[in-house]
Scaffold this motif. Structure first.
Motif, short mmCIF file in Angstrom:
data_model
loop_
_atom_site.label_atom_id
_atom_site.label_comp_id
_atom_site.label_asym_id
_atom_site.label_seq_id
_atom_site.Cartn_x
_atom_site.Cartn_y
_atom_site.Cartn_z
N UNK A 243 -21.19 27.06 -53.26
CA UNK A 243 -20.78 26.10 -52.23
C UNK A 243 -19.29 25.83 -52.43
N UNK A 244 -18.52 25.98 -51.35
CA UNK A 244 -17.08 25.69 -51.41
C UNK A 244 -16.74 24.55 -50.48
N UNK A 245 -16.08 23.55 -51.03
CA UNK A 245 -15.63 22.45 -50.19
C UNK A 245 -14.11 22.54 -50.08
N UNK A 246 -13.60 22.60 -48.86
CA UNK A 246 -12.14 22.65 -48.65
C UNK A 246 -11.70 21.39 -47.91
N UNK A 247 -10.59 20.83 -48.35
CA UNK A 247 -9.99 19.72 -47.61
C UNK A 247 -8.55 20.13 -47.33
N UNK A 248 -8.17 20.20 -46.07
CA UNK A 248 -6.83 20.67 -45.76
C UNK A 248 -6.42 20.23 -44.37
N UNK A 249 -5.10 20.13 -44.13
CA UNK A 249 -4.68 19.80 -42.78
C UNK A 249 -4.66 21.08 -41.93
N UNK A 250 -5.24 21.03 -40.74
CA UNK A 250 -5.18 22.18 -39.83
C UNK A 250 -4.54 21.69 -38.53
N UNK A 251 -3.38 22.22 -38.21
CA UNK A 251 -2.60 21.77 -37.04
C UNK A 251 -2.47 20.25 -37.01
N UNK A 252 -2.20 19.68 -38.16
CA UNK A 252 -2.01 18.22 -38.23
C UNK A 252 -3.30 17.42 -38.27
N UNK A 253 -4.44 18.11 -38.21
CA UNK A 253 -5.72 17.39 -38.26
C UNK A 253 -6.33 17.48 -39.66
N UNK A 254 -6.61 16.33 -40.29
CA UNK A 254 -7.33 16.38 -41.56
C UNK A 254 -8.68 17.07 -41.34
N UNK A 255 -8.97 18.07 -42.18
CA UNK A 255 -10.17 18.87 -41.94
C UNK A 255 -10.97 19.04 -43.23
N UNK A 256 -12.30 18.90 -43.09
CA UNK A 256 -13.20 19.11 -44.22
C UNK A 256 -14.11 20.28 -43.88
N UNK A 257 -14.22 21.22 -44.81
CA UNK A 257 -15.06 22.39 -44.51
C UNK A 257 -15.99 22.64 -45.68
N UNK A 258 -17.29 22.72 -45.40
CA UNK A 258 -18.27 22.99 -46.46
C UNK A 258 -18.94 24.32 -46.13
N UNK A 259 -18.75 25.29 -47.03
CA UNK A 259 -19.27 26.64 -46.81
C UNK A 259 -20.29 26.97 -47.87
N UNK A 260 -21.45 27.52 -47.46
CA UNK A 260 -22.43 27.93 -48.46
C UNK A 260 -22.88 29.36 -48.25
N UNK A 261 -23.54 29.91 -49.28
CA UNK A 261 -24.03 31.29 -49.21
C UNK A 261 -25.56 31.28 -49.08
N UNK A 262 -26.07 30.29 -48.33
CA UNK A 262 -27.52 30.06 -48.29
C UNK A 262 -28.28 30.81 -47.22
N UNK A 263 -29.42 30.21 -46.83
CA UNK A 263 -30.37 30.89 -45.93
C UNK A 263 -29.85 31.00 -44.49
N UNK A 264 -28.87 30.16 -44.13
CA UNK A 264 -28.36 30.21 -42.76
C UNK A 264 -29.28 29.50 -41.77
N UNK A 265 -28.79 29.32 -40.54
CA UNK A 265 -29.57 28.63 -39.51
C UNK A 265 -29.55 29.52 -38.25
N UNK A 266 -30.75 29.80 -37.71
CA UNK A 266 -30.84 30.68 -36.53
C UNK A 266 -30.13 30.02 -35.34
N UNK A 267 -29.54 30.84 -34.44
CA UNK A 267 -28.79 30.27 -33.30
C UNK A 267 -29.60 29.23 -32.51
N UNK A 268 -30.92 29.49 -32.32
CA UNK A 268 -31.70 28.55 -31.51
C UNK A 268 -31.92 27.21 -32.21
N UNK A 269 -31.81 27.19 -33.55
CA UNK A 269 -31.99 25.93 -34.27
C UNK A 269 -30.68 25.16 -34.42
N UNK A 270 -29.57 25.85 -34.28
CA UNK A 270 -28.27 25.22 -34.58
C UNK A 270 -28.01 23.91 -33.81
#
Ligand code: ADP
Length: 263
Positions: free
Chosen positions: A176-203
């Motif tokens: 699990x990677x947590x990133x905190x960074x400004x993107x185009x002046x917007x404070x941004x939080x991103x949490x990325x995992x290598x898990x099971x994923x979520x099907x498009x219809x459930x998203x």
């Protein structure tokens, strides 16, 4: 002028008012149906661990449990009590958020403060390190100090729920990677995992209260089914937007974008 012509604008106005009233009634009915559904779900979710605790403790009390099974029974009772406690906290949190949105008053969460998003994320990651370790998942945070105007308790809850899920729905050996960074002046939080994923219809549905893709996995790992609903409200209370991108079997990335710092 015929008297009917004079009546015309009056009739038109009455019609308009009727349409508006009907729309308002529909909105009230929808909110009412949602409230009823939520209450029914809450009742069901609370009844399950309560029934299990009473069943197991009754068997213990009446001496129907073999000595070698006592520890197992006690740990089942403990897990159910923990689940009840998480459910009650999440339900209280959501009802406070509902109330705050209803009356348009965020004061329920204190005064907005200047908060460093990276240190909130670091704090959460420190607290979850043990759990990640037990699940054999690597949990890391990186980024820059970005400041948002917000409610520390809610921001903590937002980051915690996203990281909790990223660990819970991961695979052994995953990360699990947590990133905190400004993107185009917007404070941004991103949490990325290598898990099971979520099907498009459930998203689109996973942010609804009590919606779970895999009920048994969620329950077995201590999920309440309310985590992402809390994330959604916490983001809205900060004027932030959420983006979910996920691929089945590969992993999920959830990005929360806060209003630009120099707003
Ligand atoms: P829960 O307590 O069940 O995790 P949430 O509201 O946090 O409830 O999430 C709703 C559902 O969305 C989960 O039950 C799970 O099926 C799915 N989900 C949430 N986060 C992830 C993730 N990072 N990877 C895969 N599935 C996820």
């Amino acid at each position: 002028v015929s008297p009917y012509e004079e009546l015309d604008p009056l009739v038109r106005r009455l019609n308009e008012q009727q349409v508006e009233l009907k729309a308002r009634m529909d909105r009230i009915m929808d909110a009412d149906v949602m409230r009823q559904e939520f209450t029914a779900n809450v009742t069901h979710e609370l009844k399950t661990p309560i029934a299990s605790i009473s069943g197991a403790s009754e068997l213990l009390r009446d001496g129907f449990v073999r000595l070698e099974d006592v520890r197992d029974f006690a740990s089942r009772i403990y897990d159910d009590a923990q689940r009840l406690s998480s459910l009650v906290s999440d339900i209280l949190m959501l009802s406070k958020m509902d109330e705050s949105e209803r009356v348009g008053d965020q004061a329920l969460f204190g005064e907005p403060q200047d908060v460093d998003l990276l240190s909130v994320a670091q704090d959460v990651v420190d607290r979850l390190q043990d759990r990640a370790c037990k699940a054999n998942v690597t949990l890391r945070v990186q980024g820059a100090n970005v400041r948002v105007s917000g409610y520390p308790r809610l921001l903590d809850e937002l980051v915690k729920n996203l990281c909790d899920n990223a660990i819970r729905y991961n695979r052994t050996g995953g990360s699990v990677h947590v990133f905190v960074l400004p993107v185009n002046g917007h404070p941004t939080l991103r949490v990325t995992d290598t898990g099971v994923g979520i099907a498009p219809e459930d998203q689109p549905k996973v942010f609804e209260r009590f919606y779970r893709v895999d009920k048994s996995r969620s329950r077995a790992s201590g999920g309440t089914g309310l985590g992402l609903a809390i994330v959604k409200h916490a983001a809205a209370l900060h004027g932030a937007t959420i983006n979910l991108s996920s691929e089945l079997g590969r992993g999920t990335t959830i990005t929360v974008t806060f209003p630009s710092e120099d707003r």
